[in-house]
Scaffold this motif. Structure first.
Motif, PDB file in Angstrom:
ATOM      1  N   SER A   1       0.832  -1.202   0.000  1.00 23.90           N
ATOM      2  CA  SER A   1       0.000   0.000   0.000  1.00 23.90           C
ATOM      3  C   SER A   1       0.866   1.251   0.000  1.00 23.90           C
ATOM      4  CB  SER A   1      -0.893  -0.006   1.238  1.00 23.90           C
ATOM      5  OG  SER A   1      -0.090   0.154   2.414  1.00 23.90           O
ATOM      6  N   GLN A   2       0.231   2.401  -0.096  1.00 21.62           N
ATOM      7  CA  GLN A   2       0.928   3.674   0.075  1.00 21.62           C
ATOM      8  C   GLN A   2       1.328   3.825   1.546  1.00 21.62           C
ATOM      9  OE1 GLN A   2       1.602   5.859  -2.470  1.00 21.62           O
ATOM     10  NE2 GLN A   2       0.719   4.309  -3.835  1.00 21.62           N
ATOM     11  N   TRP A   3       2.316   4.688   1.776  1.00 21.47           N
ATOM     12  CA  TRP A   3       2.736   4.954   3.158  1.00 21.47           C
ATOM     13  C   TRP A   3       1.601   5.632   3.927  1.00 21.47           C
ATOM     14  CZ3 TRP A   3       6.722   2.681   5.207  1.00 21.47           C
ATOM     15  CH2 TRP A   3       7.852   2.371   4.439  1.00 21.47           C
ATOM     16  N   SER A   4       1.508   5.314   5.206  1.00 25.43           N
ATOM     17  CA  SER A   4       0.594   6.048   6.087  1.00 25.43           C
ATOM     18  C   SER A   4       1.196   7.423   6.395  1.00 25.43           C
ATOM     19  CB  SER A   4       0.392   5.271   7.388  1.00 25.43           C
ATOM     20  OG  SER A   4       1.609   5.258   8.140  1.00 25.43           O
TER      21      SER A   4
ATOM     22  N   ARG B   1       6.395   5.812   9.979  1.00 18.59           N
ATOM     23  CA  ARG B   1       5.239   5.601   9.114  1.00 18.59           C
ATOM     24  C   ARG B   1       5.253   4.147   8.650  1.00 18.59           C
ATOM     25  NH1 ARG B   1       6.391   8.777   3.362  1.00 18.59           N
ATOM     26  NH2 ARG B   1       8.351   7.708   2.813  1.00 18.59           N
ATOM     27  N   THR B   2       4.092   3.617   8.276  1.00 17.19           N
ATOM     28  CA  THR B   2       3.982   2.197   7.929  1.00 17.19           C
ATOM     29  C   THR B   2       3.179   2.011   6.645  1.00 17.19           C
ATOM     30  OG1 THR B   2       1.981   1.942   9.255  1.00 17.19           O
ATOM     31  CG2 THR B   2       4.082   1.506  10.360  1.00 17.19           C
ATOM     32  N   ARG B   3       3.266   0.829   6.111  1.00 13.63           N
ATOM     33  CA  ARG B   3       2.436   0.397   4.974  1.00 13.63           C
ATOM     34  C   ARG B   3       2.185  -1.089   5.153  1.00 13.63           C
ATOM     35  NH1 ARG B   3       6.962   1.282   0.150  1.00 13.63           N
ATOM     36  NH2 ARG B   3       8.635   0.049   1.099  1.00 13.63           N
TER      37      ARG B   3
END
Length: 319
Positions: A269-272, A289-291
């Motif tokens: 996914s896109q980065w949070s 930040r996570t994905r």
């Protein structure tokens, strides 16, 4: 006088028949074939969104017809009939069979209908027999891909006659088609009618060009065959009876060993958004930040990258 009257009647009937390319078939009047459908829809060859349950990957029954060039069950880049739509979307054959019967009655373009049992998995075989006629040497059929919005495989008007003889054996690789009546992108898409209806199109590794497409493999040049069909002419015994071809593959649902291994890259996914900056006042802190993984890699595809990232920051709300 009786013979001459009979000849006039026969010639009059012949002249009323539709004239088409297959009218030049000079082979013996009738021939019988065994038709073997082999499913090659495996998780190794088609790893993206491969249906494992509710329902798992499988094939509908085969519905086919032997006919002249004056009849068409389906054609690429043309609109599917109501019968083909019902079969491709729901596996219902009644309307399509009615269309075939009406074509046979009106313009005598159909010789016979044939069907073969469904296959309960993505790989396996099913078979039946069909009969062609010198005026009806073409074969067409459809098999629904289950589950799918309106996807199928099949053959459109394969000619088994070559001049003065029937083809002894022919094999054709099959690729998925979209009937153009449902707008789903994935095997398990909900029913969403295409309005206005689109034409029948071949599904490729890059078309539809959308990452959500279950057959979207942009690194491939061509999809591996999802199925194959083989037709073998049945031999006549010395008694004039049709004898089975001894080398026919057996009907089974066993997994086929020689399948293509299609590499599937990991998708994330896109980065949070960045989280809060944590740390002591007047010292450099950190934020994260996570994905997450959208699609796990398969068959030596590109592995997943790191799912979290850290960077320096200045702690907030310090006094």
């Amino acid at each position: 006088k009786v013979i001459s009257t009979l000849l006039v009647t026969i010639l009059g009937y012949a002249s009323s028949l539709p004239v088409s390319d297959d009218s030049i078939c000079a082979a013996e009047e009738l021939a019988k074939y065994s038709i073997i459908f082999t499913g090659k829809w495996s998780q190794t060859a088609f790893p993206k969104q491969y249906p494992l349950y509710r329902p798992p990957a499988q094939w509908s029954s085969m519905l086919g017809v032997t006919h002249s060039a004056d009849y068409s069950m389906w054609k690429k880049n043309e609109y599917a009939s109501n019968g083909v739509r019902d079969f491709a979307e729901k596996g219902e054959a009644w309307v399509l069979m009615k269309e075939i019967e009406e074509a046979g009655e009106k313009i005598q373009s159909v010789h016979g209908i044939f069907s073969a049992p469904a296959i309960s998995s993505g790989t396996g075989q099913t078979s039946t027999e069909l009969e062609v006629h010198s005026r009806h040497p073409l074969v067409s059929f459809v098999v629904r891909i289950v589950p799918s919005p309106d996807w199928f495989v099949g053959i459109d008007s394969l000619n088994l006659c070559e001049g003065d003889h029937w083809v002894e054996e022919v094999s054709v690789d099959l690729f998925p088609y979209d009937a153009g009546t449902d707008s789903g992108f994935t095997f398990s898409s909900p029913n969403f009618a295409t309005i206005p209806q689109d034409t029948v199109t071949e599904i490729t590794c890059s078309s539809p060009s959308h990452p959500a497409n279950s057959f979207y493999y942009p690194k491939l040049k061509i999809l591996p065959p999802i199925a194959q069909v083989t037709m073998v002419k049945l031999k006549k015994s010395h008694l004039g009876l049709l004898a089975p071809y001894l080398n026919l593959p057996a009907k089974s649902n066993e997994i086929i060993d020689s399948v293509s291994e299609t590499p599937l890259d990991c998708e994330v996914s896109q980065w949070s958004s960045w989280g809060l900056c944590r740390g002591l006042c007047r010292k450099t802190g950190t934020k994260i930040r996570t994905r997450f993984v959208l699609l796990q890699p398969a068959n030596n595809g590109m592995p997943c990258p790191s799912l979290d990232e850290e960077t320096g920051c200045e702690p907030e709300n310090c006094v």
